[in-house]
Design a protein around this motif. Structure first.
Motif, mmCIF file in Angstrom:
data_model
loop_
_atom_site.group_PDB
_atom_site.id
_atom_site.type_symbol
_atom_site.label_atom_id
_atom_site.label_comp_id
_atom_site.label_asym_id
_atom_site.label_seq_id
_atom_site.Cartn_x
_atom_site.Cartn_y
_atom_site.Cartn_z
ATOM 1 N N CYS A 22 0.864 -1.180 0.000
ATOM 2 C CA CYS A 22 0.000 0.000 0.000
ATOM 3 C C CYS A 22 0.895 1.221 0.000
ATOM 4 O O CYS A 22 1.624 1.455 0.972
ATOM 5 N N ALA A 23 0.835 1.984 -1.077
ATOM 6 C CA ALA A 23 1.676 3.161 -1.230
ATOM 7 C C ALA A 23 0.849 4.428 -1.054
ATOM 8 O O ALA A 23 -0.225 4.572 -1.653
ATOM 9 N N ARG A 71 6.835 -1.610 7.128
ATOM 10 C CA ARG A 71 6.662 -0.372 6.374
ATOM 11 C C ARG A 71 8.021 0.178 5.984
ATOM 12 O O ARG A 71 9.025 -0.055 6.655
ATOM 13 N N ASP A 72 7.999 0.945 4.898
ATOM 14 C CA ASP A 72 9.182 1.648 4.422
ATOM 15 C C ASP A 72 8.813 3.128 4.423
ATOM 16 O O ASP A 72 8.092 3.587 3.535
ATOM 17 N N ASN A 73 9.281 3.857 5.413
ATOM 18 C CA ASN A 73 8.891 5.261 5.536
ATOM 19 C C ASN A 73 9.417 6.107 4.379
ATOM 20 O O ASN A 73 8.766 7.066 3.973
ATOM 21 N N TYR A 79 3.462 -2.827 4.017
ATOM 22 C CA TYR A 79 3.366 -4.151 3.408
ATOM 23 C C TYR A 79 2.681 -5.117 4.365
ATOM 24 O O TYR A 79 2.730 -4.961 5.576
ATOM 25 N N LEU A 80 2.082 -6.139 3.781
ATOM 26 C CA LEU A 80 1.526 -7.225 4.579
ATOM 27 C C LEU A 80 1.943 -8.537 3.931
ATOM 28 O O LEU A 80 1.487 -8.846 2.824
ATOM 29 N N CYS A 95 -6.080 -0.720 3.055
ATOM 30 C CA CYS A 95 -5.024 -0.024 3.780
ATOM 31 C C CYS A 95 -5.605 1.235 4.408
ATOM 32 O O CYS A 95 -6.468 1.903 3.815
ATOM 33 N N ASN A 96 -5.124 1.556 5.584
ATOM 34 C CA ASN A 96 -5.524 2.780 6.280
ATOM 35 C C ASN A 96 -4.280 3.475 6.805
ATOM 36 O O ASN A 96 -3.320 2.810 7.207
ATOM 37 N N ALA A 97 -4.312 4.789 6.814
ATOM 38 C CA ALA A 97 -3.179 5.534 7.358
ATOM 39 C C ALA A 97 -3.659 6.845 7.970
ATOM 40 O O ALA A 97 -4.667 7.412 7.519
ATOM 41 N N GLU A 98 -2.957 7.280 8.995
ATOM 42 C CA GLU A 98 -3.229 8.594 9.583
ATOM 43 C C GLU A 98 -2.174 9.572 9.094
ATOM 44 O O GLU A 98 -0.989 9.406 9.378
#
Length: 120
Positions: A22-23, A71-73, A79-80, A95-98
């Motif tokens: 998830c990018a 994750r790759d910041n 990734y999963l 995918c979810n992100a804050e």
């Protein structure tokens, strides 16, 4: 505006593996927690795993042992890795992100999901 795009889903036989990605893209200052959720047909969405910006993972109890979140910041990507897949893992994985913008305002965003089908 930000966007989360998942990839890596598909059809896999029981016992097989898949790696979802998830990018994140767009304009933001930082990303806090990122995570994966899934929704199987006819069921509610459920947590798979989350990971902090520092790389600390958190898994739903039923996902421990076979699933690994990383994750790759630098790439704003989470990734999963899913191993020893079972038919009951069939679902749409989202995918979810804050996100944090430069004013300090935080908001959550979702990707559209990628389908995983585990079947022989």
């Amino acid at each position: 505006q930000v966007q989360l795009v998942e990839s890596g889903g598909g059809l896999v036989q029981p016992g097989g593996s898949l790696r979802l990605s998830c990018a994140a893209s767009g304009t933001f200052f930082a990303i806090n927690d990122m995570g994966w959720f899934r929704q199987a047909p006819g069921k509610d969405r459920e947590l798979v795993a989350t990971i902090t910006s520092g790389g600390a993972p958190n898994y739903a109890d039923s996902m421990k042992g076979r699933f690994t979140i990383t994750r790759d910041n630098a790439k704003s990507t989470v990734y999963l890795q899913m191993n020893r897949l079972k038919t009951e893992n069939t679902a749409s994985y989202s995918c979810n992100a804050e996100f944090v913008v430069n004013t300090g305002f935080r908001f959550s965003s979702w990707g559209k999901g990628t389908n995983v089908t585990v079947s022989s």
